[in-house]
Design an enzyme around this catalytic site. Structure first.
Site, PDB file in Angstrom:
ATOM      1  N   SER A 143      45.999  46.444  25.685  1.00 20.90           N
ATOM      2  CA  SER A 143      46.765  46.073  26.775  1.00 20.90           C
ATOM      3  C   SER A 143      47.490  44.827  26.652  1.00 20.90           C
ATOM      4  CB  SER A 143      46.070  46.303  28.229  1.00 20.90           C
ATOM      5  OG  SER A 143      46.932  45.477  28.985  1.00 20.90           O
ATOM      6  N   TYR A 156      38.902  44.299  33.320  1.00 22.38           N
ATOM      7  CA  TYR A 156      39.818  45.241  32.526  1.00 22.38           C
ATOM      8  C   TYR A 156      40.260  44.382  31.322  1.00 22.38           C
ATOM      9  CZ  TYR A 156      43.805  47.959  31.671  1.00 22.38           C
ATOM     10  OH  TYR A 156      44.930  48.829  30.833  1.00 22.38           O
TER      11      TYR A 156
HETATM   12  N1  LIG Z   1      49.670  52.214  32.652  1.00 25.59           N
HETATM   13  C1  LIG Z   1      49.793  50.912  32.399  1.00 25.59           C
HETATM   14  O1  LIG Z   1      50.405  50.189  32.781  1.00 25.59           O
HETATM   15  C2  LIG Z   1      48.804  50.630  31.010  1.00 25.59           C
HETATM   16  C3  LIG Z   1      49.111  49.409  30.494  1.00 25.59           C
HETATM   17  C4  LIG Z   1      48.353  49.000  29.434  1.00 25.59           C
HETATM   18  C5  LIG Z   1      47.279  49.767  28.953  1.00 25.59           C
HETATM   19  N2  LIG Z   1      47.036  50.961  29.590  1.00 25.59           N
HETATM   20  C6  LIG Z   1      45.982  51.635  29.021  1.00 25.59           C
HETATM   21  O2  LIG Z   1      46.543  52.837  28.534  1.00 25.59           O
HETATM   22  C7  LIG Z   1      45.576  54.076  28.642  1.00 25.59           C
HETATM   23  C8  LIG Z   1      46.176  55.240  29.508  1.00 25.59           C
HETATM   24  O3  LIG Z   1      46.299  54.811  30.850  1.00 25.59           O
HETATM   25  P1  LIG Z   1      47.107  55.540  31.743  1.00 25.59           P
HETATM   26  O4  LIG Z   1      48.061  54.365  32.631  1.00 25.59           O
HETATM   27  O5  LIG Z   1      48.113  56.878  31.394  1.00 25.59           O
HETATM   28  O6  LIG Z   1      46.022  55.892  33.041  1.00 25.59           O
HETATM   29  P2  LIG Z   1      45.795  57.179  33.524  1.00 25.59           P
HETATM   30  O7  LIG Z   1      47.024  57.846  34.092  1.00 25.59           O
HETATM   31  O8  LIG Z   1      44.709  57.033  34.796  1.00 25.59           O
HETATM   32  O9  LIG Z   1      45.080  57.987  32.407  1.00 25.59           O
HETATM   33  C9  LIG Z   1      43.778  57.598  32.039  1.00 25.59           C
HETATM   34  C10 LIG Z   1      43.305  58.931  31.308  1.00 25.59           C
HETATM   35  O10 LIG Z   1      42.073  58.380  30.679  1.00 25.59           O
HETATM   36  C11 LIG Z   1      41.248  59.461  30.967  1.00 25.59           C
HETATM   37  N3  LIG Z   1      39.811  59.003  31.091  1.00 25.59           N
HETATM   38  C12 LIG Z   1      39.429  58.069  32.032  1.00 25.59           C
HETATM   39  N4  LIG Z   1      38.213  57.869  31.978  1.00 25.59           N
HETATM   40  C13 LIG Z   1      37.588  58.722  31.118  1.00 25.59           C
HETATM   41  C14 LIG Z   1      36.290  58.907  30.737  1.00 25.59           C
HETATM   42  N5  LIG Z   1      35.186  58.450  31.088  1.00 25.59           N
HETATM   43  N6  LIG Z   1      36.172  60.034  29.791  1.00 25.59           N
HETATM   44  C15 LIG Z   1      37.109  60.540  29.430  1.00 25.59           C
HETATM   45  N7  LIG Z   1      38.395  60.446  29.613  1.00 25.59           N
HETATM   46  C16 LIG Z   1      38.667  59.442  30.543  1.00 25.59           C
HETATM   47  C17 LIG Z   1      41.675  60.273  32.058  1.00 25.59           C
HETATM   48  O11 LIG Z   1      41.307  61.459  32.367  1.00 25.59           O
HETATM   49  P3  LIG Z   1      40.131  62.312  33.333  1.00 25.59           P
HETATM   50  O12 LIG Z   1      40.257  61.534  34.485  1.00 25.59           O
HETATM   51  O13 LIG Z   1      40.383  63.562  33.253  1.00 25.59           O
HETATM   52  O14 LIG Z   1      38.855  61.977  32.239  1.00 25.59           O
HETATM   53  C18 LIG Z   1      43.096  60.176  31.900  1.00 25.59           C
HETATM   54  O15 LIG Z   1      43.533  61.180  30.865  1.00 25.59           O
HETATM   55  C19 LIG Z   1      44.378  53.498  29.170  1.00 25.59           C
HETATM   56  O16 LIG Z   1      43.607  52.965  28.255  1.00 25.59           O
HETATM   57  C20 LIG Z   1      44.885  52.074  29.947  1.00 25.59           C
HETATM   58  O17 LIG Z   1      44.086  51.082  30.054  1.00 25.59           O
HETATM   59  C21 LIG Z   1      47.846  51.519  30.575  1.00 25.59           C
END
Ligand SMILES: NC(=O)c1ccc[n+]([C@@H]2O[C@H](COP(=O)([O-])OP(=O)(O)OC[C@H]3O[C@@H](n4cnc5c(N)ncnc54)[C@H](OP(=O)(O)O)[C@@H]3O)[C@@H](O)[C@H]2O)c1
Length: 266
Positions: A143, A156
């Site tokens: 991130s 985080y």
């Molecule tokens: N959105 C942002 O602004 C942002 C910015 C920087 C980095 N990121 C990173 O991008 C990645 C995706 O985030 P997102 O924003 O798309 O969030 P999201 O919509 O909440 O998706 C998170 C994904 O991770 C899976 N997950 C969470 N815990 C898990 C576990 N214990 N085992 C297996 N799967 C798990 C969830 O699936 P299930 O709940 O079905 O397991 C879901 O598919 C993350 O690593 C996040 O930190 C996001």
């Protein structure tokens, strides 16, 4: 030995974690059109099946990244079906903010378990499969929060900084095996993860725009894929300021944040 060329996306077998929502679900849509086989995983198996259904080249194998056994079971299934993967995209992650007035080590542990040990379990499961590729590729989603220590992001930010460090060391150690390693550093992306935030998120982009930026990066294999550039460059610049200035800025930000920056899940 001469470095083999990376296989084109159209010939690749890719394992994507965290595919049931947000950036992962957008990557699923973008990658399924371009790669040979896409294996998707997350905990929500119904949602994964639903997402995989329209795509004949997508295989859904549910697993919790915090479970070493579950990740090994997915790897065994992939080994039996395909014998290799060319790319791992370790995207699964979670975010919770810390309220220092109610310091909560259980919250920190949850975030670190998912974001750090989840990555470690994914790498351990994927490496033997990656070694069967002509030129493997490991990608972890970190991130842009790692450029600057932000208030309430202790858990985080620390977890994502660990992801960055871990992958940089992996890149050094795996270079002799011609395995490429990248980190992805997104700014704010509109997903269920950020929909819970109660603070202003400058330059927030859609999950589809984020997925396209990642897919473009996958084809070049740089050390870091970061976007949107105007936002990530600004944070990188702020991160280079002398500590006193940096701390003055983040102290000011801390006073402006709501004490509970995240809506509670329904
Ligand atoms: N959105 C942002 O602004 C942002 C910015 C920087 C980095 N990121 C990173 O991008 C990645 C995706 O985030 P997102 O924003 O798309 O969030 P999201 O919509 O909440 O998706 C998170 C994904 O991770 C899976 N997950 C969470 N815990 C898990 C576990 N214990 N085992 C297996 N799967 C798990 C969830 O699936 P299930 O709940 O079905 O397991 C879901 O598919 C993350 O690593 C996040 O930190 C996001």
């Amino acid at each position: 030995m001469k470095k083999p060329l990376p296989p084109p996306l159209s010939e690749q077998i890719i394992w994507l974690t965290g595919a049931s929502s947000g950036i992962g679900a957008a990557l699923l849509h973008g990658l399924s059109k371009r790669c040979q086989w896409l294996i998707i995983s997350a905990r929500n198996s119904d949602r994964l099946q639903q997402l995989a259904e329209p795509h004949p080249n997508v295989v859904a194998l549910s697993a919790d990244v915090t479970s070493r056994d579950a990740m090994q079971a997915v790897a065994a299934d992939i080994a039996a079906r395909f014998g290799r993967i060319d790319t791992l995209i370790a995207n699964a992650g979670s975010c919770e903010y810390l309220d220092v007035r109610q310091f909560d080590s259980a919250l920190v542990k949850r975030v670190i378990d998912t974001n750090v040990y989840g990555l470690v379990n994914s790498l351990e499961a994927a490496l033997p499969l990656i070694r069967n590729s002509q030129r493997g590729y490991l990608v972890a989603v970190s991130s842009s929060v790692t450029y600057l220590a932000l208030p309430q992001a202790q858990a985080y930010g620390a977890s994502k900084a660990a992801v960055r460090y871990f992958m940089e060391a992996m890149r050094a150690d795996l270079a002799s095996e011609h395995i490429d390693v990248s980190v992805v550093s997104p700014g704010f992306v509109k997903t269920p993860l950020t929909d819970r935030n109660r603070f202003r998120m400058p330059m927030r982009i859609s999950a589809n725009v984020a997925a396209e930026a990642i897919i473009k990066g996958l084809q070049r294999r740089p050390w870091e894929i970061h976007f949107p550039r105007r936002f990530t460059w600004l944070l990188q610049l702020l991160g280079c300021l002398p500590a006193d200035l940096r701390l003055a800025l983040t102290r000011r930000a801390a006073t402006r944040l709501p004490t509970s920056p995240q809506k509670q899940p329904d």
